[in-house]
Structure formats: C-alpha cells, structure tokens
Write an enzyme that holds these catalytic residues in place. Structure first.
Site: not given
Ligand SMILES: [Zn+2]
Ligand SMILES: [Zn+2]
Length: 365
Positions: A38, A40, A43, A61, A165
């Site tokens: 992902c 994120s 990031h 995650h 997610c």
């Molecule tokens: Zn995610």
C-alpha cells in the site's frame, strides 16, 4: 521467521529474522498468505506518521492469511479460518464503536499490548514497532481480533488482502462516506489502487457519470474496466472546462486520492453546487490545503470532508465486498497486478513510486 524491517526513515527494507509472542487475551496469530504494498506504507517509511521516533519499524497492513492460534478471550475466530486484516484499530466499547463508527474510535490503542506487557514482536535485543498494530511484511502477524474479518475460502488470498485496505478505503468512501445515490455524478482524481476502488464503490452505488482523472492516460483503460464512464487527462489546459461541460456545472461528489495541493484545488474546482469534496490522498506533513475565497463556500454550498479508511466497519463491510466479488459484481482480479517475494519489496516499492501498478502483493516469503 522472516520480516522486512525498516531501520531508518527513507531507508530500504532489510530482511531480518524475528519471532512473535504467543497470542494472549483477544489476540490472534495468523499465517500470512498475502500482503499488499500500500502507498501508505511507502509514505510511513519516509515520513514516519506517528511512528517517527519508533524505529526500527515493521510495516505492512494489507494482509490476508489463515488463523494459526487464538488467545483465550477470542470467540469469533478459530484455527484454520481465512481472514483479512485491517489497520483500523477499534476498542469496541467507546460511543463511536458502539454506534457503528469504529473508524472514529476514541481509544484505538486499546487493541495494542500495554507498555508494561511484553511486546508482541521478539527480536534480538531490539524493540520493533508493529505499525498500525499489524506489521504485515512478515511470515506471520499477531493482531487483536477487532482488526480482523472473516473472508470466504473461495476468495484468493491476494484479493482478500486488498479487501483489508485498498478496497474498503476506496469503495467505502463512495458508499459509506459520500453516500453516492443512483444517478449521481462522481469524479475520482488519481487512478491508483484506491482510486480504482472509489470507481467500484460509485458503480455499486449506481452513480450515473463516473469521471476518472489522472496524468497517465495509460491508466484510463483500466479505469473503464472498473466502471469509469469518462476519463480526463488533468494536464490538458481545458480539463476543468471539459468536466464542467460533462456534468452541467460540476460533479456531485469528487474524491481526491493523490494528496497534493494542486489536485485538491482541482477537486474543489470541478465540484458543483451542493456537492462534496472528499480528501482520501495522504498529504506530506508540511502540505497546505489550497486557499480559496471563503465567499465561494456560500454560493457553491460545497462541503469538504476528510475520509479515514472509507468510514468502514470491517466486520460488516469486508464480508460484504467478498460476497460482491464472488457474485462478479466487484472487480478485484484486475487490482492484483503483480505477485512478488518478500525480498523483492524494495524494487517493487520503487516501481510503485513511479505509479506503474494497481497493486503489487507479496505472496511468498
Ligand atoms: Zn493501506
Ligand atoms: Zn472505540
């Protein structure tokens, strides 16, 4: 067991050998079959989120796997259950949790072990932070049962991982947060993994026009496969005018899925009277929201709302999306663009940074 650990912000993931504690209380130990890359996590690996002072860090995650063992207080799951993991941490007893808004939980840290308890991750001399209470870039994860939902065995693990997610964040933004209604017009700014799922959610909700917007026309064909009715290259000088013309003055719902001031501005500019702008993209910590004349807010009657994880109740929504997938009504297969090994994670994230893939999933360790 093998895990991809981050030891410095902006650094590379390093494959290391760690182990996990035995599950206690409401914890569940899971054999990871698939974990998505992902954006994120990329990031977080650069900017740290709230974990900036908590290196070394175990990210990842978007996980699906099979329950190995459960703690003594777990009633919902048993060994052998296929599950999807989410980073949404919810205590289960606060007012938002008890009134159907676990994504607004007041005590999300209640699902983690207390500081006076031994950590879940056991490493040689190091205390390793389990990001979002998951730590999925590993052969196994140990998580609280509130972060888990059952998925039918018929759903392949890479698809099930993305449910945890990308799908709930994207589709949930349209269905739960914006409450798109049949016939509404929708624009999605950014056609990566989450953006494609916003399109899916808008289509499931019965949206009329669904406009996919990006600067990479190569993504337009994929967006149409998910349900985009129109596509616009935002680098075109007349992009805003094109969208206003297509919709008779602006869309009912616009979703910003990039996390840049320029695209947030674009989202505001193409949203019509009484419409909603939904901010899903993750902005850099020092980014500013675009300033515009507040007087415009009154005439346009627009609302601007931040969206966390598609306003999702995972216990309800993940099995629902799984069912829609099995009925052929939700496209998950085109989301899984590549399957890799854990030790290919650095190269795969470098590719993701170029925006080239819908979703890369680690399926072997
Ligand atoms: Zn995610
Ligand atoms: Zn709560």
């Amino acid at each position: 067991m093998k895990a991809a650990i981050l030891r410095e912000l902006g650094g590379k993931f390093i494959i290391e050998d760690i182990s996990l504690a035995e599950p206690i209380g409401h914890e569940v130990l899971i054999d990871v079959k698939a974990v998505g890359l992902c954006h994120s996590d990329l990031h977080a690996s650069r900017f740290g989120f709230e974990y900036v002072n908590s290196l070394p860090l175990l990210l990842g995650h978007e996980v699906a796997g099979v329950v190995i063992k459960v703690g003594s207080d777990v009633a919902e799951f048993r060994a052998g259950d296929p599950v999807a993991v989410s980073l949404i941490r919810s205590c289960g007893h606060c007012v938002p949790c008890r009134t159907g808004r676990p994504y607004q939980c007041k005590y999300p840290d209640d699902v983690l072990r207390r500081p006076d308890e031994p950590g879940r991750i056991i490493a040689d001399g190091d205390s390793i932070t389990q990001a979002f209470g998951v730590g999925g870039f590993a052969e196994r994860v140990l998580v609280h049962e509130n972060q888990l939902a059952k998925v039918p065995t018929e759903v392949p693990f890479p698809q099930a991982a993305i449910l945890g997610c990308g799908v709930i964040t994207g589709a949930g933004s349209a269905i739960n947060t914006a409450k798109v209604r049949p016939g509404d017009t929708v624009a999605v700014v950014g056609l990566g993994g989450v953006g494609l799922n916003v399109i899916s959610g808008a289509r499931l909700a019965g949206a009329g026009k669904i406009i996919g917007i990006d600067i990479q026309p190569v993504k337009f064909e994929l967006a149409r496969r998910f349900g985009a009715t129109d596509t616009v290259d935002s680098r075109d000088a007349d992009a805003v005018k094109t969208i206003l013309d297509l919709t008779g003055g602006g869309v009912d719902h616009c979703f910003e899925v990039i996390g840049l001031s320029e695209t947030a501005r674009l989202a505001i500019d193409i949203t019509g009277v009484g419409g909603g702008v939904y901010i899903i993209g993750v902005f850099k910590p020092d980014a500013q929201f675009p300033i515009f004349p507040p007087i415009d807010m009154i005439g346009s009657q627009r609302k601007i709302q931040g969206v966390y994880m598609g306003s999702t109740d995972i216990k309800h929504d993940i099995p629902m999306y799984a069912r829609l997938y099995l009925e052929g009504r939700l496209n998950l297969d085109d989301l899984v663009s590549r399957e890799i090994r854990l030790d290919e994670i650095n190269e795969a994230y470098a590719d993701l940074d170029q925006g080239g893939f819908a979703r890369t999933v680690i399926t072997s360790f």
